[in-house]
Design a protein around this motif. Structure first.
Motif, PDB file in Angstrom:
ATOM      1  N   ARG A  17       5.191  -4.629   5.497  1.00 17.78           N
ATOM      2  CA  ARG A  17       4.934  -4.874   6.923  1.00 17.78           C
ATOM      3  C   ARG A  17       3.479  -4.748   7.326  1.00 17.78           C
ATOM      4  O   ARG A  17       3.051  -5.336   8.316  1.00 17.78           O
ATOM      5  CB  ARG A  17       5.786  -3.938   7.768  1.00 17.78           C
ATOM      6  N   HIS A  18       2.690  -3.965   6.567  1.00 18.52           N
ATOM      7  CA  HIS A  18       1.285  -3.809   6.949  1.00 18.52           C
ATOM      8  C   HIS A  18       0.475  -5.084   6.710  1.00 18.52           C
ATOM      9  O   HIS A  18      -0.705  -5.145   7.089  1.00 18.52           O
ATOM     10  CB  HIS A  18       0.655  -2.625   6.203  1.00 18.52           C
ATOM     11  N   ASN A  19       1.100  -6.099   6.112  1.00 20.42           N
ATOM     12  CA  ASN A  19       0.399  -7.363   5.878  1.00 20.42           C
ATOM     13  C   ASN A  19       0.855  -8.486   6.805  1.00 20.42           C
ATOM     14  O   ASN A  19       0.353  -9.617   6.701  1.00 20.42           O
ATOM     15  CB  ASN A  19       0.599  -7.814   4.423  1.00 20.42           C
ATOM     16  N   PHE A  20       1.783  -8.209   7.697  1.00 17.31           N
ATOM     17  CA  PHE A  20       2.283  -9.264   8.589  1.00 17.31           C
ATOM     18  C   PHE A  20       1.169  -9.883   9.426  1.00 17.31           C
ATOM     19  O   PHE A  20       1.126 -11.097   9.628  1.00 17.31           O
ATOM     20  CB  PHE A  20       3.373  -8.722   9.515  1.00 17.31           C
ATOM     21  N   HIS A  21       0.274  -9.034   9.936  1.00 16.80           N
ATOM     22  CA  HIS A  21      -0.775  -9.554  10.804  1.00 16.80           C
ATOM     23  C   HIS A  21      -1.744 -10.459  10.052  1.00 16.80           C
ATOM     24  O   HIS A  21      -2.429 -11.295  10.650  1.00 16.80           O
ATOM     25  CB  HIS A  21      -1.540  -8.403  11.470  1.00 16.80           C
ATOM     26  N   LYS A  22      -1.803 -10.329   8.729  1.00 14.70           N
ATOM     27  CA  LYS A  22      -2.702 -11.160   7.930  1.00 14.70           C
ATOM     28  C   LYS A  22      -2.124 -12.555   7.693  1.00 14.70           C
ATOM     29  O   LYS A  22      -2.866 -13.529   7.605  1.00 14.70           O
ATOM     30  CB  LYS A  22      -2.973 -10.482   6.583  1.00 14.70           C
ATOM     31  N   VAL A  23      -0.800 -12.642   7.574  1.00 10.29           N
ATOM     32  CA  VAL A  23      -0.177 -13.938   7.328  1.00 10.29           C
ATOM     33  C   VAL A  23       0.137 -14.674   8.624  1.00 10.29           C
ATOM     34  O   VAL A  23       0.338 -15.897   8.620  1.00 10.29           O
ATOM     35  CB  VAL A  23       1.102 -13.772   6.475  1.00 10.29           C
ATOM     36  N   ALA A  24       0.147 -13.949   9.749  1.00 10.73           N
ATOM     37  CA  ALA A  24       0.513 -14.550  11.035  1.00 10.73           C
ATOM     38  C   ALA A  24      -0.345 -15.772  11.401  1.00 10.73           C
ATOM     39  O   ALA A  24       0.195 -16.788  11.856  1.00 10.73           O
ATOM     40  CB  ALA A  24       0.447 -13.498  12.146  1.00 10.73           C
ATOM     41  N   PRO A  25      -1.675 -15.746  11.216  1.00 10.45           N
ATOM     42  CA  PRO A  25      -2.467 -16.944  11.557  1.00 10.45           C
ATOM     43  C   PRO A  25      -2.062 -18.174  10.745  1.00 10.45           C
ATOM     44  O   PRO A  25      -2.106 -19.290  11.259  1.00 10.45           O
ATOM     45  CB  PRO A  25      -3.907 -16.510  11.239  1.00 10.45           C
TER      46      PRO A  25
ATOM     47  N   ASN B 242       0.871  -1.171   0.000  1.00 10.77           N
ATOM     48  CA  ASN B 242       0.000   0.000   0.000  1.00 10.77           C
ATOM     49  C   ASN B 242       0.915   1.230   0.000  1.00 10.77           C
ATOM     50  O   ASN B 242       1.489   1.586   1.030  1.00 10.77           O
ATOM     51  CB  ASN B 242      -0.894  -0.017   1.243  1.00 10.77           C
ATOM     52  N   HIS B 243       1.058   1.862  -1.138  1.00  7.66           N
ATOM     53  CA  HIS B 243       2.001   2.975  -1.263  1.00  7.66           C
ATOM     54  C   HIS B 243       1.642   4.154  -0.363  1.00  7.66           C
ATOM     55  O   HIS B 243       2.521   4.871   0.119  1.00  7.66           O
ATOM     56  CB  HIS B 243       2.096   3.430  -2.721  1.00  7.66           C
ATOM     57  N   LEU B 244       0.335   4.346  -0.132  1.00  8.78           N
ATOM     58  CA  LEU B 244      -0.091   5.439   0.742  1.00  8.78           C
ATOM     59  C   LEU B 244       0.406   5.213   2.164  1.00  8.78           C
ATOM     60  O   LEU B 244       0.801   6.159   2.862  1.00  8.78           O
ATOM     61  CB  LEU B 244      -1.618   5.550   0.733  1.00  8.78           C
ATOM     62  N   PHE B 245       0.417   3.968   2.601  1.00 10.42           N
ATOM     63  CA  PHE B 245       0.909   3.625   3.939  1.00 10.42           C
ATOM     64  C   PHE B 245       2.345   4.098   4.124  1.00 10.42           C
ATOM     65  O   PHE B 245       2.681   4.747   5.117  1.00 10.42           O
ATOM     66  CB  PHE B 245       0.807   2.108   4.132  1.00 10.42           C
ATOM     67  N   PHE B 246       3.189   3.801   3.162  1.00 13.09           N
ATOM     68  CA  PHE B 246       4.598   4.172   3.281  1.00 13.09           C
ATOM     69  C   PHE B 246       4.810   5.668   3.065  1.00 13.09           C
ATOM     70  O   PHE B 246       5.711   6.264   3.652  1.00 13.09           O
ATOM     71  CB  PHE B 246       5.433   3.357   2.297  1.00 13.09           C
ATOM     72  N   LEU B 247       3.969   6.278   2.238  1.00 10.62           N
ATOM     73  CA  LEU B 247       4.051   7.730   2.044  1.00 10.62           C
ATOM     74  C   LEU B 247       3.716   8.469   3.328  1.00 10.62           C
ATOM     75  O   LEU B 247       4.379   9.456   3.691  1.00 10.62           O
ATOM     76  CB  LEU B 247       3.109   8.163   0.921  1.00 10.62           C
ATOM     77  N   LEU B 248       2.709   7.988   4.061  1.00 14.25           N
ATOM     78  CA  LEU B 248       2.338   8.600   5.334  1.00 14.25           C
ATOM     79  C   LEU B 248       3.437   8.423   6.377  1.00 14.25           C
ATOM     80  O   LEU B 248       3.681   9.322   7.197  1.00 14.25           O
ATOM     81  CB  LEU B 248       1.022   8.017   5.836  1.00 14.25           C
ATOM     82  N   LEU B 249       4.113   7.279   6.353  1.00 18.09           N
ATOM     83  CA  LEU B 249       5.235   7.075   7.268  1.00 18.09           C
ATOM     84  C   LEU B 249       6.344   8.083   6.993  1.00 18.09           C
ATOM     85  O   LEU B 249       6.916   8.675   7.922  1.00 18.09           O
ATOM     86  CB  LEU B 249       5.773   5.652   7.138  1.00 18.09           C
TER      87      LEU B 249
END
Length: 398
Positions: free
Chosen positions: A347-355, A129-136
């Motif tokens: 990194r914003h997808n880590f919680h999705k793959v964790a299960p 999500n490019h917006l996620f990293f742009l906001l960071l």
């Protein structure tokens, strides 16, 4: 010519069968001057080419004599592009009777992990999500601006100076996590863009070397907590050798220090600005060390055990419980397990793959460690105390 060798004017000779090798033969080629490795049952001689490897010759050399399939997939986003460079290195393949894994590694775990990775790809978990990293990046630049305005408006007294130092230490820590994202090629599809932004953030915003970071960090990911292979537990040289890369990195780093001195020397003078910078680094270093070590130093640290990719990463990493604060505070490295299994995953997808990772761990009886933040920090002290006691017992209490 034998039968079928040249039938009918335009027929061509059959291609010679590809040589096959046993693991016993392949494992002999694990020296500095003689390196073979296996990817998808194909055998490659990387002896001469390893010095030109973009990730550094050490990281690829750590897999000499082994199967490197999962590491290869973990570190490279565009496999088709990379395969073009591998064709001249191909010398044969594993003999049909040979297992796909070396040193008796668990083939079922490997097979299940590859199925898990395919599932993650189908779920688009490697899409950023490019917006996620742009906001960071925006919030880092905002903190830099707030820091300057604080000194400009309130002056260089002790209170504004200390507040500004904490703001800049925070921006530096967050820039450290963000450069980590781009360094792992987890933002853009094209490596070139990731490399450029990585150099801008780590160089211009932090004053460090992108190539030095790559040289060390990819080795850490390839063989985490392994003596003589992971620089984080086996300190190596500070500088990267060569001609062009150090010069390019030096230019980026100089731009950071020049910007800092131009910004703050009008308020503190040159010497004062240098002392101010060192105080900021002092504050940031504590943040960085505590976060990076809470996932590794408390885990197994040993010589090469020759485990499969999944098992080796789980043995060397642990997680910290998810929360908005923990995610921000650690740059999502509270999901260190998922990050080590999938270094190029945003990194914003880590919680999705964790299960999915937890489920695979449960299936094979592998411990998936996750703990609260405070306990993770306390475990660092316990681990260091235990190590210190072992040294005392070995050298003082004989």
């Amino acid at each position: 010519m034998g039968k079928g060798g040249n039938q009918g004017g335009g027929a061509t000779e059959r291609e010679a069968p590809m040589p096959t090798f046993s693991w016993e033969e392949i494992q002999k080629h694990n020296l500095r001057t003689d390196k073979w490795l296996v990817i998808d049952r194909k055998v490659y001689n990387i002896t001469k080419w390893s010095s030109r490897h973009p990730g550094g010759q050490r990281v690829i050399g750590h897999y000499a004599g082994e199967d490197a399939t999962d590491a290869f997939r973990a570190f490279h986003r565009d496999l088709d592009f990379v395969h073009k460079f591998m064709k001249p290195l191909l010398i044969g393949e594993l003999a049909p009777e040979e297992p796909g894994q070396d040193h008796g590694k668990n083939s079922q775990i490997t097979e299940d992990f590859r199925a898990l990775r395919k599932t993650a790809e189908d779920m688009n978990l490697f899409k950023s999500n490019h917006l996620f990293f742009l906001l960071l990046l925006a919030h880092i630049i905002a903190m830099e601006s707030i820091a300057w305005f604080t000194i400009f408006y309130f002056g260089n007294g002790w209170i504004p100076t200390v507040i500004t130092a904490f703001v800049l230490a925070t921006s530096q820590a967050q820039a450290g996590w963000l450069q980590h994202d781009y360094g792992h090629l987890s933002v853009y599809k094209k490596s070139t863009w990731n490399h450029f932004v990585h150099k801008f953030i780590i160089g211009h915003l932090k004053g460090a070397s992108a190539n030095w970071w790559n040289h060390r960090h990819f080795q850490h990911h390839a063989k985490p907590n392994i003596f003589h292979k992971d620089p984080d537990v086996n300190m190596l040289h500070v500088f990267v050798l060569g001609e062009w890369q150090p010069v390019e990195d030096l230019a980026w780093a100089i731009s950071y220090y020049a910007r800092f001195l131009l910004t703050y020397s009008p308020f503190y003078g040159i010497l004062g600005a240098v002392l101010f910078l060192n105080f900021i680094r002092f504050l940031e270093s504590h943040w960085f060390v505590w976060v990076t070590q809470m996932n590794h130093i408390v885990m197994e640290i040993d010589c090469e055990p020759y485990r499969d990719w999944f098992s080796s990463q789980l043995a060397a990493t642990c997680n910290v419980e998810q929360s908005l604060f923990n995610d921000w505070f650690s740059g999502h490295l509270n999901f260190q397990i998922e990050h080590h299994l999938f270094p190029t995953m945003p990194r914003h997808n880590f919680h999705k793959v964790a299960p999915l990772v937890k489920s695979l761990c449960a299936k094979h009886g592998i411990k998936y460690q996750e703990k609260p933040l405070l306990r993770a920090l306390q475990d660092i002290i316990r681990s260091l105390k235990k190590s210190g006691q072992l040294w005392l017992d070995a050298y003082l209490h004989k």
